[in-house]
Design a protein around this motif. Structure first.
Motif, mmCIF file in Angstrom:
data_model
loop_
_atom_site.group_PDB
_atom_site.id
_atom_site.type_symbol
_atom_site.label_atom_id
_atom_site.label_comp_id
_atom_site.label_asym_id
_atom_site.label_seq_id
_atom_site.Cartn_x
_atom_site.Cartn_y
_atom_site.Cartn_z
ATOM 1 N N THR A 127 -6.213 -2.925 -6.522
ATOM 2 C CA THR A 127 -6.487 -2.875 -5.091
ATOM 3 C C THR A 127 -7.576 -3.891 -4.757
ATOM 4 O OG1 THR A 127 -8.263 -1.230 -5.202
ATOM 5 C CG2 THR A 127 -5.988 -0.404 -5.196
ATOM 6 N N GLU B 238 -7.136 1.228 -9.459
ATOM 7 C CA GLU B 238 -6.856 2.597 -9.038
ATOM 8 C C GLU B 238 -5.890 3.203 -10.058
ATOM 9 O OE1 GLU B 238 -4.821 5.154 -5.383
ATOM 10 O OE2 GLU B 238 -5.398 3.052 -5.051
ATOM 11 N N LYS C 241 0.826 -1.204 0.000
ATOM 12 C CA LYS C 241 0.000 0.000 0.000
ATOM 13 C C LYS C 241 0.863 1.257 0.000
ATOM 14 C CE LYS C 241 -3.741 2.294 2.542
ATOM 15 N NZ LYS C 241 -4.652 2.240 3.716
ATOM 16 N N ILE D 238 2.364 1.782 -3.427
ATOM 17 C CA ILE D 238 1.364 2.292 -4.365
ATOM 18 C C ILE D 238 1.107 3.781 -4.116
ATOM 19 C CG2 ILE D 238 -1.097 2.165 -4.980
ATOM 20 C CD1 ILE D 238 -0.819 -0.895 -4.751
ATOM 21 N N GLN E 202 -4.039 -8.325 -6.097
ATOM 22 C CA GLN E 202 -3.897 -7.087 -5.355
ATOM 23 C C GLN E 202 -2.414 -6.737 -5.211
ATOM 24 O OE1 GLN E 202 -6.133 -6.986 -1.720
ATOM 25 N NE2 GLN E 202 -5.099 -5.170 -0.946
ATOM 26 N N GLY E 203 -2.061 -5.494 -5.528
ATOM 27 C CA GLY E 203 -0.670 -5.058 -5.467
ATOM 28 C C GLY E 203 0.028 -5.010 -6.810
#
Length: 260
Positions: A241, A246, A6, A9, A197-198
């Motif tokens: 995400t 995003e 997170k 990002i 995710q990521g």
């Protein structure tokens, strides 16, 4: 392929926001009578002034790429070298820029009209932007990329256009070009992957009015359509995400091209 935390990002978003701001300079400058070299010089100066690195300059090839931007006009698909070419009323111009800020990369592109363009070129811009918008809507954890690529290609082909198959998107992070490869169409011979995710991907549909075939000019960089018909290019850097996509390279309030 590497997945980002997170915090990473969030750091990439800072790079992406600076890149969006860089593109606003381009939007303000594109007009009949402006040279592509003038646009590149303004972009190069802005990136340096903000403590970032213009990533395209010096990319190795037979000759290192000489500019901060790739500026591609009409039948030029990508990698057009800025120079003394003067933009004309009725042209379309694709501008692709990459930068690195505080160790993190961002990459995005848009195709803009110059003055008043004809209906065919406007449809081409709309459909190419629509391909990227479709991808952003569909990008969620555990979705196979092949599912999205098929929808993008179908959208373009149903409009009567062709999808460039020899050029693709890519993963992005500390380096501009990371795994995985991200095609804009699908074939059984292509490696597939699931979105996780990521992941951060640079998704960049390139769509042609005529045939999908392309060729490289004698400058060893500029790629054009084989039939000399117009091409368009849109791109965003996009993070996956828990809730979906995003966009890293949009404006401060989420504005930008191809935003769903």
């Amino acid at each position: 392929m590497t997945k980002k935390t997170k915090a990473e990002i969030e750091a990439m978003r800072k790079s992406g926001l600076l890149l969006w701001q860089t593109h606003q300079i381009v939007v303000d400058m594109v007009a009949p009578g402006v040279t592509t070299a003038a646009i590149d010089a303004a972009v190069d100066e802005f990136i340096a002034k903000n403590g970032a690195l213009a990533l395209f300059k010096g990319v190795p090839g037979k000759y290192p790429y000489p500019a901060a931007t790739c500026i591609s006009v009409n039948e030029e698909v990508v990698h057009g070298i800025p120079g003394d070419r003067v933009l004309q009323d009725g042209d379309i111009v694709g501008v692709d820029i990459g930068l690195k800020l505080d160790g993190w990369c961002a990459d995005c592109a848009q195709t803009l009209p110059v003055g008043t363009i004809n209906e065919e070129k406007q449809r081409l811009i709309d459909i190419t932007e629509g391909c990227l918008r479709l991808a952003i809507k569909e990008m969620k954890p555990d979705v196979k990329w092949s599912k999205i690529a098929k929808k993008m290609a179908k959208f373009a082909r149903n409009a009567g256009f062709s999808v460039v198959e020899d050029l693709i998107g890519h993963g992005i992070g500390r380096d501009m070009w990371e795994r995985p490869q991200v095609p804009n169409y699908w074939a059984i011979s292509l490696p597939d992957f699931r979105l996780k995710q990521g992941m951060v991907l640079a998704v960049e549909p390139m769509i042609n009015v005529g045939v999908k075939s392309i060729k490289t000019l004698a400058d060893h960089w500029t790629i054009v359509t084989a039939d000399k018909k117009p091409s368009a290019h849109f791109e965003h850097t996009i993070a996956i995400t828990a809730s979906g996509a995003e966009v890293m390279t949009c404006g401060p309030n989420g504005e930008g091209w191809a935003i769903p």
